[in-house]
Design a protein around this motif. Structure first.
Motif: not given
Ligand code: AMP
Ligand code: MG
Length: 346
Positions: A172-173, A240, A285-286, A288-289
């Motif tokens: 996820a990152v 995401s 990234d972190a 959006s998840t």
């Protein structure tokens, strides 16, 4: 599924380069270089401008592939694999791995466990990393959840220790973080204008060579096309959603790859996708998840309490929620005129 990703990646890259190609005749003539390859289980296309762009892109590619080697959950040589098979023992890791893990732990805490870097036992039970997808039994998931919990991860300097049975997943990152590192490599090589597409995660360095903003396509959760365009420079745009990687069981029920760490089941809420815009890929990234896991109301609440990023939240009920800092820069594609647009204010 991988084939779909590749086709999509090429499609997106075509759109983005198509946009830049239109401006080339107006701006200064800068040499454009491109490179495409597969890594981190996705297709990657990097584009940069300048006389040293070709060599810089090669170095960026090596950087991304190097990080993949460290973080793959399936490669027996990777650091994450070693941690995941350490049987409760302490493992020494590289500076990069310690750094991303520290960041993932910080974000797990900040999102109250919506981002859960130790979710791998559950992800693996669903078969998302092995291509042997299956629906685990409720009891199996309940048992596996006993091995999930970022608070039980010990990280000090360059050593990591998990409790027996725990396993990490940096999926996820990792791509956002790799994008940041690739941008650093390009900057060191003197590049001031570049666009990186890491499986649909977009990372941009500077402006286009003519000084104009880049036109970045935001991914739509509905048909895999472009929802709208945002004009941006020097930032990352990451989406995401459970439309990305999923499978259907024999009754046609869809199971997506983003897991609710509370239940062990794929996230099932009012959101179809979350796009985050921020200066760093790892943060995009972190978040959006994590915001996808939270659902619409909690995601908006999180944005209101935390600075430094903007968001576009698309609901299954055809709503588009856009935070005030990005609204003026976003143009919805005509095909999505039917979405109800709401501005989210502080
Ligand atoms: P992304 O595409 O960045 O949203 O990341 C999704 C990937 O992260 C999945 O394919 C899993 O490998 C992993 N993952 C799934 N659920 C979670 C979660 N709640 N927290 C952290 N990682 C997750
Ligand atoms: Mg993510």
């Amino acid at each position: 599924m991988r084939k779909n990703i590749i086709i999509y990646g090429v499609f997106l890259f075509f759109i983005l380069t198509g946009v830049t190609a239109c401006t080339k005749s107006q701006g200064p003539i800068e040499k454009e270089s491109q490179i495409s390859f597969l890594a981190m289980d996705t297709s990657i296309s990097l584009m940069a401008y300048g006389k040293d762009a070709e060599i810089a892109l090669k170095k960026a590619q090596e950087q991304i592939q190097g990080l993949e080697k460290r973080w793959s959950v399936t490669d027996e040589e990777s650091e994450i694999y070693k941690i995941n098979h350490s049987d409760g023992k302490e493992v020494e890791v590289s500076k990069e791995t310690a750094e991303i893990l520290a960041f993932a732990l910080q974000m797990a805490k900040q999102t109250e466990g919506a981002l859960e870097p130790s979710i791998y036992p559950v992800v693996s039970a669903w078969g998302f990393t092995t291509e042997e997808k299956r629906v685990p039994l409720k009891e199996e998931l309940a048992d596996l959840l006993m091995y999930v919990g970022y608070k039980k991860i010990q990280l000090s300097d360059n050593s990591v220790q998990l409790e027996k049975g725990m396993q990490l997943d940096l999926g996820a990152v990792g791509k956002g973080y790799a994008g940041d590192k690739a941008v650093e490599v390009l900057k060191k090589c003197g590049i001031t204008s570049a666009l990186l597409d890491i499986g649909g995660n977009i990372q941009i360095l500077g402006t286009k060579p003519d000084g104009e903003n880049w036109n970045i396509g935001v991914r739509s959760p509905f048909y895999g096309d472009i929802l709208g365009i945002i004009e941006l420079s020097d930032c990352a745009v990451i989406t995401s959603g459970n439309y990305e990687r999923y499978f259907a069981d024999k009754d046609g029920i869809i199971y997506g790859h983003i897991i609710n760490p509370q239940t062990g089941y794929p996230v099932e809420n009012d959101l179809a996708s979350v796009t985050i815009i921020a200066s760093q890929g790892k943060q995009c990234d972190a978040l959006s998840t994590a915001l996808f896991v939270m659902g619409l109301d909690k995601a908006i609440e999180y944005w209101r309490k935390n600075d430094g990023f903007e968001a576009i939240l698309v609901t299954k009920e055809q709503g588009l929620y856009i935070t005030e800092g990005i609204k003026e820069k976003f143009t919805l594609k005509q095909a999505y005129d039917y979405l109800k647009v709401y501005e989210v204010n502080r």
